[in-house]
Write a protein that holds these residues in place. Sequence first.
Motif, PDB file in Angstrom:
ATOM      1  N   CYS A 229      33.677  13.787  63.868  1.00 34.91           N
ATOM      2  CA  CYS A 229      34.187  15.045  63.298  1.00 34.91           C
ATOM      3  C   CYS A 229      35.442  14.865  62.461  1.00 34.91           C
ATOM      4  O   CYS A 229      35.761  15.723  61.637  1.00 34.91           O
ATOM      5  CB  CYS A 229      34.451  16.044  64.415  1.00 34.91           C
ATOM      6  SG  CYS A 229      35.930  15.684  65.390  1.00 34.91           S
ATOM      7  N   GLY A 230      36.186  13.793  62.676  1.00 33.34           N
ATOM      8  CA  GLY A 230      37.391  13.556  61.891  1.00 33.34           C
ATOM      9  C   GLY A 230      38.598  14.368  62.304  1.00 33.34           C
ATOM     10  O   GLY A 230      39.621  14.355  61.624  1.00 33.34           O
ATOM     11  N   GLY A 231      38.501  15.092  63.419  1.00 33.96           N
ATOM     12  CA  GLY A 231      39.670  15.824  63.911  1.00 33.96           C
ATOM     13  C   GLY A 231      39.691  17.307  63.607  1.00 33.96           C
ATOM     14  O   GLY A 231      40.591  18.020  64.044  1.00 33.96           O
ATOM     15  N   GLY A 232      38.721  17.793  62.853  1.00 32.33           N
ATOM     16  CA  GLY A 232      38.642  19.234  62.618  1.00 32.33           C
ATOM     17  C   GLY A 232      39.667  19.757  61.630  1.00 32.33           C
ATOM     18  O   GLY A 232      40.351  19.007  60.940  1.00 32.33           O
ATOM     19  N   CYS A 233      39.793  21.078  61.588  1.00 35.10           N
ATOM     20  CA  CYS A 233      40.603  21.780  60.580  1.00 35.10           C
ATOM     21  C   CYS A 233      42.081  21.751  60.938  1.00 35.10           C
ATOM     22  O   CYS A 233      42.499  22.284  61.976  1.00 35.10           O
ATOM     23  CB  CYS A 233      40.107  23.219  60.461  1.00 35.10           C
ATOM     24  SG  CYS A 233      41.083  24.235  59.347  1.00 35.10           S
ATOM     25  N   ARG A 234      42.904  21.192  60.051  1.00 34.01           N
ATOM     26  CA  ARG A 234      44.349  21.119  60.286  1.00 34.01           C
ATOM     27  C   ARG A 234      45.022  22.473  60.065  1.00 34.01           C
ATOM     28  O   ARG A 234      46.072  22.750  60.664  1.00 34.01           O
ATOM     29  CB  ARG A 234      44.983  20.071  59.361  1.00 34.01           C
ATOM     30  CG  ARG A 234      44.534  18.637  59.609  1.00 34.01           C
ATOM     31  CD  ARG A 234      44.903  18.163  61.004  1.00 34.01           C
ATOM     32  NE  ARG A 234      43.875  18.429  61.995  1.00 34.01           N
ATOM     33  CZ  ARG A 234      44.119  18.631  63.286  1.00 34.01           C
ATOM     34  NH1 ARG A 234      45.344  18.674  63.740  1.00 34.01           N
ATOM     35  NH2 ARG A 234      43.143  18.843  64.129  1.00 34.01           N
ATOM     36  N   ALA A 235      44.463  23.305  59.230  1.00 34.42           N
ATOM     37  CA  ALA A 235      45.039  24.643  59.036  1.00 34.42           C
ATOM     38  C   ALA A 235      44.911  25.452  60.317  1.00 34.42           C
ATOM     39  O   ALA A 235      45.853  26.113  60.755  1.00 34.42           O
ATOM     40  CB  ALA A 235      44.347  25.354  57.877  1.00 34.42           C
ATOM     41  N   GLU A 236      43.736  25.407  60.922  1.00 33.83           N
ATOM     42  CA  GLU A 236      43.532  26.143  62.164  1.00 33.83           C
ATOM     43  C   GLU A 236      44.456  25.622  63.256  1.00 33.83           C
ATOM     44  O   GLU A 236      45.047  26.397  64.012  1.00 33.83           O
ATOM     45  CB  GLU A 236      42.072  26.026  62.593  1.00 33.83           C
ATOM     46  CG  GLU A 236      41.683  26.979  63.707  1.00 33.83           C
ATOM     47  CD  GLU A 236      40.185  26.963  63.950  1.00 33.83           C
ATOM     48  OE1 GLU A 236      39.619  28.054  64.119  1.00 33.83           O
ATOM     49  OE2 GLU A 236      39.580  25.883  63.962  1.00 33.83           O
ATOM     50  N   ALA A 237      44.603  24.312  63.336  1.00 35.19           N
ATOM     51  CA  ALA A 237      45.503  23.721  64.324  1.00 35.19           C
ATOM     52  C   ALA A 237      46.932  24.210  64.098  1.00 35.19           C
ATOM     53  O   ALA A 237      47.641  24.568  65.054  1.00 35.19           O
ATOM     54  CB  ALA A 237      45.455  22.196  64.236  1.00 35.19           C
ATOM     55  N   TYR A 238      47.345  24.265  62.841  1.00 35.57           N
ATOM     56  CA  TYR A 238      48.719  24.694  62.553  1.00 35.57           C
ATOM     57  C   TYR A 238      48.953  26.155  62.939  1.00 35.57           C
ATOM     58  O   TYR A 238      49.933  26.489  63.593  1.00 35.57           O
ATOM     59  CB  TYR A 238      49.043  24.500  61.072  1.00 35.57           C
ATOM     60  CG  TYR A 238      50.444  24.971  60.747  1.00 35.57           C
ATOM     61  CD1 TYR A 238      51.531  24.135  60.961  1.00 35.57           C
ATOM     62  CD2 TYR A 238      50.686  26.263  60.297  1.00 35.57           C
ATOM     63  CE1 TYR A 238      52.827  24.575  60.719  1.00 35.57           C
ATOM     64  CE2 TYR A 238      51.962  26.711  60.051  1.00 35.57           C
ATOM     65  CZ  TYR A 238      53.038  25.859  60.269  1.00 35.57           C
ATOM     66  OH  TYR A 238      54.315  26.314  60.048  1.00 35.57           O
ATOM     67  N   PHE A 239      48.046  27.023  62.538  1.00 33.44           N
ATOM     68  CA  PHE A 239      48.274  28.445  62.780  1.00 33.44           C
ATOM     69  C   PHE A 239      48.106  28.825  64.246  1.00 33.44           C
ATOM     70  O   PHE A 239      48.637  29.841  64.690  1.00 33.44           O
ATOM     71  CB  PHE A 239      47.360  29.282  61.885  1.00 33.44           C
ATOM     72  CG  PHE A 239      47.803  29.286  60.455  1.00 33.44           C
ATOM     73  CD1 PHE A 239      48.979  29.911  60.081  1.00 33.44           C
ATOM     74  CD2 PHE A 239      47.061  28.631  59.480  1.00 33.44           C
ATOM     75  CE1 PHE A 239      49.415  29.896  58.763  1.00 33.44           C
ATOM     76  CE2 PHE A 239      47.479  28.615  58.159  1.00 33.44           C
ATOM     77  CZ  PHE A 239      48.661  29.251  57.793  1.00 33.44           C
ATOM     78  N   LEU A 240      47.413  28.001  65.011  1.00 31.70           N
ATOM     79  CA  LEU A 240      47.267  28.278  66.442  1.00 31.70           C
ATOM     80  C   LEU A 240      48.364  27.635  67.270  1.00 31.70           C
ATOM     81  O   LEU A 240      48.792  28.179  68.284  1.00 31.70           O
ATOM     82  CB  LEU A 240      45.899  27.803  66.931  1.00 31.70           C
ATOM     83  CG  LEU A 240      44.697  28.601  66.437  1.00 31.70           C
ATOM     84  CD1 LEU A 240      43.403  27.934  66.875  1.00 31.70           C
ATOM     85  CD2 LEU A 240      44.740  30.025  66.968  1.00 31.70           C
ATOM     86  N   GLU A 241      48.852  26.458  66.830  1.00 32.12           N
ATOM     87  CA  GLU A 241      49.801  25.709  67.644  1.00 32.12           C
ATOM     88  C   GLU A 241      51.114  25.395  66.930  1.00 32.12           C
ATOM     89  O   GLU A 241      52.019  24.821  67.528  1.00 32.12           O
ATOM     90  CB  GLU A 241      49.161  24.403  68.131  1.00 32.12           C
ATOM     91  CG  GLU A 241      47.936  24.628  69.008  1.00 32.12           C
ATOM     92  CD  GLU A 241      47.532  23.381  69.768  1.00 32.12           C
ATOM     93  OE1 GLU A 241      48.069  22.286  69.478  1.00 32.12           O
ATOM     94  OE2 GLU A 241      46.700  23.492  70.684  1.00 32.12           O
TER      95      GLU A 241
END
Length: 257
Positions: free
Chosen positions: A212-224
């Motif tokens: 998967c390559g680690g998924g969406c970094r934008a989603e990670a940022y806005f959630l965490e």
Amino acid sequence: ALADLGVKVQVSLDGSKPAINDFNRGKGSFESALRGIDLLKKHGVEFRIAFCIMKHNIGDIPDMVALAERLGAREIAFRKIKLLGRALRIKDEVYPSPEDMTRAYTLLYRAAYDRMGGGVSINAKYNSVFFGGRGADHRRLPCGAGRNIIHITYKGDIVPCSLFTEDRFVQGNAKLDSIAQVWERSELLNFFRTTTVDDIPRCKTCTYRYFCGGGCRAEAYFLEGDLLGNCCDCEDLIQFYDYFLKATAETSPKVSL
């Protein structure tokens, strides 16, 4: 003018029928999108359809693929709804469970497999590993931000992708700055080019990190609040890859070594 420029257009449709699509896009949006597609076809503008996977429309995936073929789309892209903005406020109503997403990814795999000889292209990024792998650069992040895409907002602001629209992510302005220089000099864009899945703490020990390559970094940022935080796709993908690989192993012919 779009035809003369050779521009390719993406049209959002979240259902094969008005009742399904308009739940998210607004009353009348299904018919408006079809009128837009008719105009694109009339002038020979190539287009693809984007479908946002939500709890209520997963069962519509086969019909949506069939509609994309009838409309003459070159591709249909499927992505799970992001937990940002309005979606976060109505999470219980729209957000799919890992079981829902396992069903969705399985439907999409079958649709893509059935069309390997031709037909509309099925773009589901977390399934692509089963058709062509991720190549020599398998550690890279799964999105194209900073590598082959940038996003320019209606104000001209240059950001890594359409989700990073807050002022802190603006790297320049297309009306005032050289896009080429922003592309070359931006530290944020360079982050997306050089960061790998092995740099994400939760991913380091995950069996499927190179899938998967680690998924969406934008989603990670806005959630965490952290570009290296956890992505909401993790549980979905672990369950799906477990299911898919087990099913593949059980149906593969036995070989003697």
